[in-house]
Design an enzyme around this catalytic site. Structure first.
Site, PDB file in Angstrom:
ATOM      1  N   LYS A  22     -88.060  -1.977  18.755  1.00 18.99           N
ATOM      2  CA  LYS A  22     -88.118  -2.941  17.657  1.00 18.99           C
ATOM      3  C   LYS A  22     -89.149  -2.519  16.618  1.00 18.99           C
ATOM      4  O   LYS A  22     -88.892  -2.544  15.405  1.00 18.99           O
ATOM      5  CB  LYS A  22     -88.494  -4.317  18.203  1.00 18.99           C
ATOM      6  CG  LYS A  22     -88.827  -5.361  17.143  1.00 18.99           C
ATOM      7  CD  LYS A  22     -89.271  -6.663  17.755  1.00 18.99           C
ATOM      8  CE  LYS A  22     -90.756  -6.715  18.064  1.00 18.99           C
ATOM      9  NZ  LYS A  22     -91.576  -6.919  16.839  1.00 18.99           N
ATOM     10  N   ASN A  23     -90.329  -2.111  17.074  1.00 19.96           N
ATOM     11  CA  ASN A  23     -91.411  -1.775  16.151  1.00 19.96           C
ATOM     12  C   ASN A  23     -91.189  -0.454  15.420  1.00 19.96           C
ATOM     13  O   ASN A  23     -91.957  -0.115  14.520  1.00 19.96           O
ATOM     14  CB  ASN A  23     -92.741  -1.745  16.897  1.00 19.96           C
ATOM     15  CG  ASN A  23     -93.174  -3.128  17.345  1.00 19.96           C
ATOM     16  OD1 ASN A  23     -92.774  -4.141  16.761  1.00 19.96           O
ATOM     17  ND2 ASN A  23     -93.984  -3.199  18.387  1.00 19.96           N
ATOM     18  N   CYS A 116     -95.383 -13.964  15.217  1.00 22.48           N
ATOM     19  CA  CYS A 116     -96.084 -14.647  16.312  1.00 22.48           C
ATOM     20  C   CYS A 116     -97.469 -15.110  15.875  1.00 22.48           C
ATOM     21  O   CYS A 116     -98.165 -14.415  15.115  1.00 22.48           O
ATOM     22  CB  CYS A 116     -96.231 -13.712  17.514  1.00 22.48           C
ATOM     23  SG  CYS A 116     -94.722 -13.507  18.464  1.00 22.48           S
ATOM     24  N   ARG A 121    -104.428 -11.338  11.562  1.00 19.11           N
ATOM     25  CA  ARG A 121    -103.652 -10.183  11.101  1.00 19.11           C
ATOM     26  C   ARG A 121    -103.574 -10.110   9.572  1.00 19.11           C
ATOM     27  O   ARG A 121    -102.503 -10.159   8.978  1.00 19.11           O
ATOM     28  CB  ARG A 121    -102.244 -10.224  11.705  1.00 19.11           C
ATOM     29  CG  ARG A 121    -102.263 -10.182  13.207  1.00 19.11           C
ATOM     30  CD  ARG A 121    -100.924  -9.858  13.790  1.00 19.11           C
ATOM     31  NE  ARG A 121     -99.954 -10.913  13.600  1.00 19.11           N
ATOM     32  CZ  ARG A 121     -98.703 -10.861  14.026  1.00 19.11           C
ATOM     33  NH1 ARG A 121     -98.273  -9.781  14.651  1.00 19.11           N
ATOM     34  NH2 ARG A 121     -97.872 -11.851  13.840  1.00 19.11           N
ATOM     35  N   ILE A 123    -103.497  -8.742   5.711  1.00 11.94           N
ATOM     36  CA  ILE A 123    -102.825  -7.560   5.141  1.00 11.94           C
ATOM     37  C   ILE A 123    -103.673  -6.931   4.039  1.00 11.94           C
ATOM     38  O   ILE A 123    -103.151  -6.241   3.174  1.00 11.94           O
ATOM     39  CB  ILE A 123    -101.426  -7.915   4.616  1.00 11.94           C
ATOM     40  CG1 ILE A 123    -101.502  -8.935   3.474  1.00 11.94           C
ATOM     41  CG2 ILE A 123    -100.545  -8.447   5.739  1.00 11.94           C
ATOM     42  CD1 ILE A 123    -100.186  -9.107   2.755  1.00 11.94           C
ATOM     43  N   ASP A 124    -104.989  -7.154   4.099  1.00 18.02           N
ATOM     44  CA  ASP A 124    -105.854  -6.593   3.061  1.00 18.02           C
ATOM     45  C   ASP A 124    -105.814  -5.071   3.040  1.00 18.02           C
ATOM     46  O   ASP A 124    -105.922  -4.452   1.972  1.00 18.02           O
ATOM     47  CB  ASP A 124    -107.292  -7.096   3.236  1.00 18.02           C
ATOM     48  CG  ASP A 124    -107.853  -6.832   4.618  1.00 18.02           C
ATOM     49  OD1 ASP A 124    -107.120  -6.980   5.592  1.00 18.02           O
ATOM     50  OD2 ASP A 124    -109.044  -6.463   4.709  1.00 18.02           O
ATOM     51  N   LEU A 125    -105.662  -4.434   4.212  1.00 17.13           N
ATOM     52  CA  LEU A 125    -105.596  -2.975   4.235  1.00 17.13           C
ATOM     53  C   LEU A 125    -104.351  -2.475   3.518  1.00 17.13           C
ATOM     54  O   LEU A 125    -104.382  -1.451   2.816  1.00 17.13           O
ATOM     55  CB  LEU A 125    -105.607  -2.459   5.680  1.00 17.13           C
ATOM     56  CG  LEU A 125    -106.891  -2.681   6.485  1.00 17.13           C
ATOM     57  CD1 LEU A 125    -106.711  -2.172   7.904  1.00 17.13           C
ATOM     58  CD2 LEU A 125    -108.062  -1.965   5.815  1.00 17.13           C
ATOM     59  N   ASP A 304     -99.672  -5.083  23.129  1.00 19.57           N
ATOM     60  CA  ASP A 304     -98.379  -5.710  23.394  1.00 19.57           C
ATOM     61  C   ASP A 304     -98.016  -5.727  24.877  1.00 19.57           C
ATOM     62  O   ASP A 304     -97.012  -6.342  25.256  1.00 19.57           O
ATOM     63  CB  ASP A 304     -97.268  -5.011  22.604  1.00 19.57           C
ATOM     64  CG  ASP A 304     -97.219  -5.457  21.151  1.00 19.57           C
ATOM     65  OD1 ASP A 304     -97.971  -6.373  20.785  1.00 19.57           O
ATOM     66  OD2 ASP A 304     -96.424  -4.889  20.381  1.00 19.57           O
ATOM     67  N   ILE A 326    -107.730  -6.400  20.068  1.00 19.54           N
ATOM     68  CA  ILE A 326    -106.939  -6.260  18.846  1.00 19.54           C
ATOM     69  C   ILE A 326    -106.719  -7.601  18.155  1.00 19.54           C
ATOM     70  O   ILE A 326    -106.974  -7.747  16.961  1.00 19.54           O
ATOM     71  CB  ILE A 326    -105.582  -5.587  19.160  1.00 19.54           C
ATOM     72  CG1 ILE A 326    -105.805  -4.280  19.936  1.00 19.54           C
ATOM     73  CG2 ILE A 326    -104.818  -5.323  17.871  1.00 19.54           C
ATOM     74  CD1 ILE A 326    -106.621  -3.229  19.211  1.00 19.54           C
ATOM     75  N   ARG A 396     -86.893 -12.330  20.028  1.00 23.93           N
ATOM     76  CA  ARG A 396     -87.304 -11.536  18.870  1.00 23.93           C
ATOM     77  C   ARG A 396     -87.452 -10.063  19.240  1.00 23.93           C
ATOM     78  O   ARG A 396     -87.302  -9.195  18.382  1.00 23.93           O
ATOM     79  CB  ARG A 396     -88.644 -12.040  18.311  1.00 23.93           C
ATOM     80  CG  ARG A 396     -88.568 -13.359  17.553  1.00 23.93           C
ATOM     81  CD  ARG A 396     -89.925 -13.723  16.958  1.00 23.93           C
ATOM     82  NE  ARG A 396     -90.496 -12.556  16.314  1.00 23.93           N
ATOM     83  CZ  ARG A 396     -91.724 -12.096  16.545  1.00 23.93           C
ATOM     84  NH1 ARG A 396     -92.509 -12.690  17.414  1.00 23.93           N
ATOM     85  NH2 ARG A 396     -92.159 -11.035  15.910  1.00 23.93           N
TER      86      ARG A 396
END
Length: 415
Positions: A22-23, A116, A121, A123-125, A304, A326, A396
């Site tokens: 999936k990833n 999820c 998490r 998204i600034d990077l 994960d 993480i 998912r």
């Protein structure tokens, strides 16, 4: 709402094949928008996250269809660069479309992505990297608006090796002017897979799998036919489930090197692992032993797989210590496992797991994707009946788990 019903206590025995990751598939779908020629992504299971990404592409004018388990993508009629909130809120990986849309249209509009609830998490990077390539970024009421006159390469440094940010900058850089060098890049196998996919379309990307990735911009990309990497988290989940039930299973279509951190921990748990090309054989030990885990970016132990290993630790002799480095809120499964008779205490980002002989069936709820997988592992071990609600989270990322577990001898149904 659908639910899983598991009557536990049966050892898993048999053979299954790992699906495509999936990833890996999600960023490949974004990359497929960078050419007007047809792209075929092979062996692509229609799990909910893939369906959500396909719906986003269709909203943007991309033609997508399934032929068997192959996804056919034709972006020649793609006309929009704005992702509606109703779609982006369902999928964290919708953020990958920023790099692809900026690359194609020099504009992109999207809401902050969903997925999820396992932590902030940010998204600034992603946005900082795009800015270094000449993108103007505005944020208005939860909406991200990106525009650029042109994209130019440069040196981009990440404070943390983010998988999503690394892949997003790769997507933005592939058609940019000049060379882009990504420093402190994520090393995950899915990043390597995106490199190979882009290169199969005529891109010039090198270094994936290391901390420095170089992208030399090209004028155009062409169509391709590509089979993504195996899903190391799906395969790992079935291996852990077999260990928790004292079973013996065989999983094909794997690259054992990519899950060596997990295999090492399963060996500590007294499992016997045998490798043969793309096949992993697992034979459970007679006694499950405790272990310690600290989640880290690849090649460290994957976050994960943390929840599934907590479920295994819950039925292993001794005390296991599991530290989550993480994501800051990734222990929501612990409360549900304790309802099944587990003995787990969480302090900040550390779970202390005192093993019990077996768990007991209960009615529990999947709060996120991997936490739901942990409840499946627990239910397969437990005495009695386990009912797992809110299984949309599990679907998912796992393709028909009820069928695969039944193939391995589990008493497992979807209601």
């Amino acid at each position: 709402m659908a639910k899983y019903i598991i009557r536990g206590g049966k050892k898993l025995e048999g053979k299954i094949e790992a699906e495509s990751a999936k990833n890996a598939v999600l960023p490949l779908l974004a990359a497929a928008c960078l050419t007007d020629e047809e792209v075929i992504i092979k062996n692509c299971p229609p799990i909910l996250d893939v369906v959500s990404m396909v719906n986003i592409l269709k909203e943007l004018g991309v033609k997508v269809r399934y032929e068997g388990k192959n996804l056919i993508v034709d972006a020649s009629s793609m006309h929009s660069y704005s992702i509606p909130y109703s779609l982006s809120k369902e999928l964290r990986s919708s953020v990958f479309m920023l790099g692809a849309l900026i690359s194609r249209f020099k504009s992109a509009e999207a809401s902050y992505p969903g997925g999820c609830d396992i932590g902030l998490r940010p998204i600034d990077l992603h946005l900082a990297g795009l800015k270094q390539m000449g993108v103007r970024v505005g944020e208005f009421g939860g909406e991200i608006v990106c525009k650029a006159d042109k994209l130019t390469g440069g040196d981009i440094y990440f404070d943390f090796p983010s998988v999503g940010a690394t892949e997003n900058i790769m997507l933005a850089a592939v058609l940019a002017e000049g060379r882009t060098v990504i420093h402190n890049a994520a090393k995950e196998p899915e990043v390597e897979d995106l490199q190979q996919f882009i290169n199969s379309m005529g891109g010039k990307v090198s270094g994936a799998g290391s901390s420095v990735i170089t992208v030399d911009g090209v004028k155009r990309l062409h169509g391709t036919e590509y089979k993504p990497i195996f899903d190391r988290i799906e395969a790992g989940t079935y291996l852990v489930a077999a260990a928790a039930t004292g079973g013996n299973i065989e999983i094909s279509n794997c690259n054992p090197e990519k899950i060596s951190a997990l295999l090492h921990k399963l060996c500590e748990n007294t499992c016997k692992i045998t490798l043969n090309n793309d096949i992993i054989y697992l034979k459970s030990g007679s006694v499950r032993k405790s272990f310690n885990i600290e989640t880290l970016p690849y090649p460290g132990f994957p976050t994960d797989m943390q929840a599934q290993m907590v479920a295994l630790a819950a039925v292993s002799n001794g005390i296991s210590v599991i530290r989550e480095n993480i994501f800051e809120t990734r222990f929501r499964h612990v409360r549900e496992l304790n309802r099944m008779g587990a003995n787990i205490v969480v302090k900040d980002r550390v779970a202390i797991v005192s093993g019990v002989k077996e768990l007991s069936g209960a009615k529990v709820t999947a709060h996120d994707l991997r936490g739901g997988a942990a409840l499946i592992v627990a239910g397969l071990n437990a005495r009695g009946v386990t009912v797992i609600d809110d299984i949309r989270h599990v679907e998912r990322g796992y393709y028909k788990p009820e069928e695969k577990f039944r193939m391995l001898g589990a008493d497992f149904e979807k209601l």
